[in-house]
Design a protein around this motif. Structure first.
Motif, short mmCIF file in Angstrom:
data_model
loop_
_atom_site.label_atom_id
_atom_site.label_comp_id
_atom_site.label_asym_id
_atom_site.label_seq_id
_atom_site.Cartn_x
_atom_site.Cartn_y
_atom_site.Cartn_z
N CYS A 41 -4.68 -1.96 -3.26
CA CYS A 41 -3.39 -1.40 -3.67
C CYS A 41 -3.18 -1.35 -5.17
O CYS A 41 -2.31 -0.63 -5.65
N MET A 45 0.81 -1.23 0.00
CA MET A 45 0.00 0.00 0.00
C MET A 45 0.84 1.28 0.00
O MET A 45 0.30 2.37 -0.08
N ALA A 105 -7.40 1.83 -4.50
CA ALA A 105 -7.45 1.90 -5.96
C ALA A 105 -8.87 1.99 -6.50
O ALA A 105 -9.09 2.61 -7.53
N LEU A 125 0.21 4.04 -2.70
CA LEU A 125 -1.11 4.68 -2.82
C LEU A 125 -1.02 6.16 -2.49
O LEU A 125 -0.27 6.57 -1.60
#
Length: 177
Positions: A58, A11, A26, A14
């Motif tokens: 992710c 992650m 996502a 992100l």
């Protein structure tokens, strides 16, 4: 974001919402101004990522095991509106997502990005969340919304609210479907 919370490696790429300090999954829908609508999944993006074998949180390729997160009703039905994800991303969601992690946190009713909940969805928040871990899934569109049907589970992980209202993992009590 709370500096004490460590993002799983998957992650780390992100984007972070500057208002809430939270990673933006996502599949998070966007408001007309481009800001994240954390209360709504972007169904097209969820289906695209699933078709490509990518995590709905992710966006990275899924492993041989996938996880789905939902209430007991999702387990009973064997169907989820939230997309497949890595187990580590699902677990992080139980800790970081305000709606999941805190019993008294409610989703906003303003759905400016799509304006609808799935017809089988509900504003009622379950008293526990169950992570279904399996090897695969099928994806469908039902009433214009994505629906994911996981293969039989290998493991279930149950998360329930403590007396102080925080979500914590508990022994699984969900019967086998």
């Amino acid at each position: 974001m709370d500096p004490a919370r460590e993002l799983p490696d998957l992650m780390r790429s992100l984007p972070i919402d500057r208002h809430r300090g939270l990673p933006i999954p996502a599949v998070t829908a966007r408001h007309p101004d481009g800001g994240p609508d954390f209360s709504t999944v972007d169904g097209r993006e969820a289906l695209r990522l699933a078709a490509e074998g990518r995590c709905g949180i992710c966006g990275n390729p899924l492993d041989s095991l996938v996880a789905f997160l939902g209430g007991p009703g999702a387990v009973e039905a064997g169907a989820y509106h939230d997309p497949p994800m890595h187990e580590s991303c699902a677990e992080a969601s139980t800790e970081m997502c305000p709606h999941l992690s805190r019993r008294d946190m409610r989703r906003l009713t303003d759905r400016r990005s799509t304006g609808v909940l799935p017809t089988t969805g509900t504003e009622e928040k379950p008293d526990r969340w169950v992570m279904w871990i399996c090897r695969g899934f099928a994806a469908y569109v039902v009433d214009g919304m994505p629906l994911f049907r996981p293969t039989p589970y290998l493991r279930l992980r149950t998360f329930a609210y403590t007396d102080d209202g925080h979500l914590r993992e508990t022994p699984s009590t969900t019967p086998r479907p």
